[in-house]
Design a protein around this motif. Sequence first.
Motif, mmCIF file in Angstrom:
data_model
loop_
_atom_site.group_PDB
_atom_site.id
_atom_site.type_symbol
_atom_site.label_atom_id
_atom_site.label_comp_id
_atom_site.label_asym_id
_atom_site.label_seq_id
_atom_site.Cartn_x
_atom_site.Cartn_y
_atom_site.Cartn_z
ATOM 1 N N CYS A 15 0.170 -2.425 58.024
ATOM 2 C CA CYS A 15 0.576 -1.274 58.810
ATOM 3 C C CYS A 15 -0.597 -0.838 59.688
ATOM 4 O O CYS A 15 -1.703 -0.655 59.188
ATOM 5 C CB CYS A 15 0.985 -0.150 57.858
ATOM 6 S SG CYS A 15 1.352 1.392 58.700
ATOM 7 N N CYS A 18 -1.634 2.989 58.432
ATOM 8 C CA CYS A 18 -2.299 3.298 57.152
ATOM 9 C C CYS A 18 -2.971 2.079 56.521
ATOM 10 O O CYS A 18 -3.676 2.226 55.522
ATOM 11 C CB CYS A 18 -1.297 3.908 56.173
ATOM 12 S SG CYS A 18 -0.137 2.708 55.480
ATOM 13 N N CYS A 29 6.951 1.094 57.026
ATOM 14 C CA CYS A 29 5.870 0.927 56.063
ATOM 15 C C CYS A 29 6.261 1.698 54.796
ATOM 16 O O CYS A 29 6.572 2.887 54.871
ATOM 17 C CB CYS A 29 4.572 1.480 56.643
ATOM 18 S SG CYS A 29 3.256 1.634 55.425
ATOM 19 N N CYS A 32 3.564 4.785 54.360
ATOM 20 C CA CYS A 32 3.483 5.958 55.246
ATOM 21 C C CYS A 32 4.755 6.152 56.080
ATOM 22 O O CYS A 32 4.827 7.085 56.871
ATOM 23 C CB CYS A 32 2.276 5.835 56.177
ATOM 24 S SG CYS A 32 2.507 4.654 57.520
HETATM 25 ZN ZN LIG Z 1 1.744 2.662 56.847
#
Ligand SMILES: [Zn+2]
Length: 331
Positions: A15, A18, A29, A32
Amino acid sequence: MTRHRRETPHAELRCDRCGHQLERYWRHCPNCAKAHVWRDEAHYTGAECYRCGWVVSDKFSFCPWCRANIRDSGSSDEPLRAPKGFKFDAKCDWRCGGGVQYPMPWCPWCSREQHWPEGAFEGTCPHCARGVDDWMHACPWCGKDASGQDLIPRALTNVRRLLRASRLTPWNYRILLRPGVSGVDPRWPKRVEIEQRYVVGKKKRDEIPWSMLVGLIAHELGHSFLYHHWAWTRTQSFRNAFGRVDKAYRVSDDTWVDFQRRRVTTTRADYVTAYAGTHPQEDFAETFRFYVTRRGRMRELFSELGGKRKSVIVYEKFLALHHYLRSLRGW
Ligand SMILES: [Zn+2]
Ligand SMILES: [Zn+2]
Ligand SMILES: [Zn+2]
Ligand SMILES: [Zn+2]
Ligand SMILES: [Zn+2]
């Protein structure tokens, strides 16, 4: 239906917000919730959907990711198994003759919805019913709360308040709304599964049996708590009150109605409820439920028990729990 083998995440699939690892074609994701667009970055096919931007094949008639009609002169007249850049994982569920790759939600040949077995995941999302793992914050498919905690905020706030009032320190338990039955697997004592059918599919909030849910969560937290403090079950004081927890289990799971009862039942003098009599572990979970929902107030509990003509052993169960909780706080 072919079985999908889950791929190990590649280190490069991360991701960009994050840094959490992703699997290819996850829409969100799981850490997050950021939405991801899987473009044709590696130039596998040389084509992206005009509408969603995801990688497609010129041969497709429909985008398998957003269902847009992408038919043009390059599209194949016949459904194919797997055009360049895509793998054949299964035949289209509708037998149109084409092949589909996991986890396409739509057939790129006939545009119809595809169902994938999600056995590689620990559970299913209460929002979209696709596979999720218990640690996931967001569902990789729909991006919503994969635990389902967002569906029962009232019950969770209530339970947290009751635990605090009972002076129980949180032990990092995790409530998960899942289909099937409510329960705690002793191998993962912190994961508390709550049957989702009381909540999922209900149109109005007042159709949800909130007080029953609070009781049910408190009961299951009792199991989680006990697994978490298993050494206590080996002590004489625990055994004198509840018996031996390793006794063979013969409990049917259809006893959820018990949790609707808010009062101590009169049927069995030695147990706080009839259900508590089915097994020492259930006895503990029911005792825990009453202790927590009465905020650990022993005087009130005892007068309630007195009114129902409970025998001395029931008081001893509550005292055993009360004293154990005190000892945890260092009394
Ligand atoms: Zn993420
Ligand atoms: Zn698309
Ligand atoms: Zn098809
Ligand atoms: Zn979902
Ligand atoms: Zn139970």
